[in-house]
Scaffold this motif. Structure first.
Motif, short mmCIF file in Angstrom:
data_model
loop_
_atom_site.label_atom_id
_atom_site.label_comp_id
_atom_site.label_asym_id
_atom_site.label_seq_id
_atom_site.Cartn_x
_atom_site.Cartn_y
_atom_site.Cartn_z
N LEU A 1 13.78 -3.20 -15.98
CA LEU A 1 14.17 -2.03 -16.62
C LEU A 1 12.95 -1.19 -17.50
CD1 LEU A 1 16.79 -0.26 -17.41
CD2 LEU A 1 16.91 -1.54 -19.40
N PRO A 2 12.71 0.05 -17.11
CA PRO A 2 11.68 0.67 -17.99
C PRO A 2 12.06 0.87 -19.46
CG PRO A 2 12.09 1.71 -15.93
CD PRO A 2 13.13 0.77 -16.21
N ALA A 3 11.05 0.65 -20.27
CA ALA A 3 11.23 0.70 -21.65
C ALA A 3 11.96 2.24 -22.25
CB ALA A 3 10.07 0.13 -22.56
N ASP A 4 12.16 2.38 -23.29
CA ASP A 4 12.63 3.85 -23.76
C ASP A 4 11.56 4.86 -24.03
OD1 ASP A 4 13.83 6.08 -24.69
OD2 ASP A 4 14.86 5.22 -26.22
N TYR A 5 10.64 5.17 -22.70
CA TYR A 5 9.51 5.90 -22.84
C TYR A 5 9.70 7.37 -23.45
CZ TYR A 5 7.18 2.08 -20.82
OH TYR A 5 6.69 0.82 -20.59
N PRO A 6 10.70 8.02 -23.29
CA PRO A 6 10.94 9.37 -23.93
C PRO A 6 10.67 9.16 -25.54
CG PRO A 6 12.45 9.25 -22.35
CD PRO A 6 11.72 7.88 -22.32
N ARG A 7 11.34 8.20 -26.14
CA ARG A 7 11.15 7.85 -27.55
C ARG A 7 9.71 7.42 -27.88
NH1 ARG A 7 16.09 4.97 -29.87
NH2 ARG A 7 15.11 5.28 -31.70
N LEU A 8 9.35 6.50 -27.00
CA LEU A 8 8.08 5.78 -27.29
C LEU A 8 6.88 6.65 -27.27
CD1 LEU A 8 8.44 2.34 -25.42
CD2 LEU A 8 8.69 2.79 -27.57
N GLU A 9 6.86 7.53 -26.17
CA GLU A 9 5.86 8.70 -26.05
C GLU A 9 5.71 9.47 -27.26
OE1 GLU A 9 5.14 8.79 -21.22
OE2 GLU A 9 6.68 10.24 -21.85
N ALA A 10 6.98 9.85 -27.61
CA ALA A 10 7.17 10.77 -28.96
C ALA A 10 6.59 10.13 -30.00
CB ALA A 10 8.44 11.24 -29.22
N ILE A 11 6.72 8.77 -30.45
CA ILE A 11 6.25 8.15 -31.44
C ILE A 11 4.66 7.98 -31.42
CG2 ILE A 11 6.23 5.83 -32.46
CD1 ILE A 11 9.36 5.40 -31.79
#
Length: 372
Positions: free
Chosen positions: A141-151
């Motif tokens: 399962l891919p990690a939560d990249y929308p949030r991780l990229e924003a952080i």
């Protein structure tokens, strides 16, 4: 019953794989031969990125990513506390300091809220310069990249995606392998896309990083391998392994769809008996593993019951990374209760594209204590 059945997969692809291997044996370009370049192009197209660079293994892929981003002594890298050892091992290898961050209980992946908190704590202590985040896509399962990229954008941090277990997965229209500044994967035989030995790849949309990575994988070469412009590694993908992967890549999505059917059958049959894996809306899992959670203290008995009726299981992972003896110098302030709890609860069941419904039914019956 096989936990992962590579023999059946080979039997299906045997004629094409054997022909590919015979071609390599005939032309004799065993290191970075034409099949490597062909595979790199196909991998890049599959993931939707500009560059794919084949390397010797998934661990090297992570280390090369850090080296290309110029992470080194005096730097700190935030990463998950719940993963295989290689995820954290590469950070001290380049001279940097790992900082362990807890995971989400339902996804097993890096917790964005915990990441924000770890950054805040670090900013108060200033133990090394924060340089990057390594996120792992655990069990497919891919990690939560929308949030991780924003952080990472907010705090000016590089983001590395470890897609070793998620290759073939996606978030919306973006494939695993396309997130962050650099993504990596492993072609270890048991991975969703595996070869018959060691292998790996690094992905990026940056022309500059791609140039550095191609140099770093061959002893930091410049115009040729005797012109060394940086300190690098000997990390080249064997042509034979690339040839094998060229025949496995076209069936990857079909195999993932078959595993999805088995995942849904498991979830339907085991609902209410265990804490089951969840795939959020808009996400596609590569289903590297089917991992449920059992009550602490009950796992060994359940494993023994399954073993007695011929059902193999695995535990990924017995020990969280901040508990590993080799990493204690970096882990004295780590607080990762979810990772600690998961290490006592997780249990992975057989799931692969070549298992039968009957085999899966036997697993389910054994889990529920109804096996004859």
């Amino acid at each position: 019953m096989e936990f992962i059945d590579l023999k059946s997969q080979y039997q299906r692809l045997q004629a094409r794989i054997d022909a590919r291997i015979k071609t390599v044996l005939a032309h004799g370009q065993f290191i970075l031969g034409p099949e490597v370049r062909e595979l790199e192009q196909q991998l890049a197209e599959y993931c939707g990125v500009r560059h794919a660079i084949g390397v010797a293994n998934g661990t090297d892929a992570l280390q090369l990513a850090l080296m290309a981003l110029e992470v080194g002594p005096g730097d700190a890298v935030l990463t998950t506390a719940f993963s295989f050892f290689a995820t954290a091992e590469v950070i001290p290898l380049v001279g940097a300091r790992p900082i362990f961050v807890d995971v989400q209980e339902d996804s097993f992946n890096l917790d964005p809220a915990a990441l924000e908190q770890a950054i805040t704590v670090h900013d108060a202590t200033r133990q090394g310069k924060l340089k990057a985040v390594i996120a792992v896509d655990l069990f497919g399962l891919p990690a939560d990249y929308p949030r991780l990229e924003a952080i990472c954008k907010k705090h000016n941090l590089h983001l590395i995606e470890d897609a070793a277990q998620s290759f073939g997965g996606a978030i919306g229209t973006r494939k695993a392998g396309s997130f962050g500044d650099i993504s990596t994967t492993s072609f270890f035989p048991a991975k969703p896309l595996g070869c018959y030995g060691d292998g790996g790849a690094v992905f990026t949309n940056s022309d500059e990083l791609a140039t550095a990575l191609k140099s770093l994988r061959v002893h930091g070469k410049g115009t040729d391998k005797y012109d060394n412009v940086r300190i690098g590694l000997n990390s080249r993908l064997d042509t034979l392994q690339a040839a094998i992967l060229l025949e496995k890549l076209p069936v990857l999505d079909e195999e993932r769809e078959r595993k999805q059917e088995f995942l849904e059958r498991y979830n339907e049959s085991l609902q209410g008996a265990f804490a089951l894996p969840r795939i959020p809306d808009g996400y596609v899992s590569a289903i590297a593993q089917y991992t449920l959670r059992v009550e602490s203290g009950q796992r060994s008995a359940l494993q023994n019951r399954l073993r007695n009726v011929g059902v193999p299981t695995q535990i990924y992972y017995h020990r969280a990374l901040h508990r590993q003896p080799a990493l204690q110098a970096y882990a004295h302030k780590a607080h990762c209760p979810v990772s600690d709890r998961l290490s006592e609860q997780v249990l992975s069941l057989p799931i692969h594209a070549y298992m039968t419904n009957h085999e899966q039914d036997n697993v389910i019956e054994a889990l529920l204590g109804r096996f004859p």
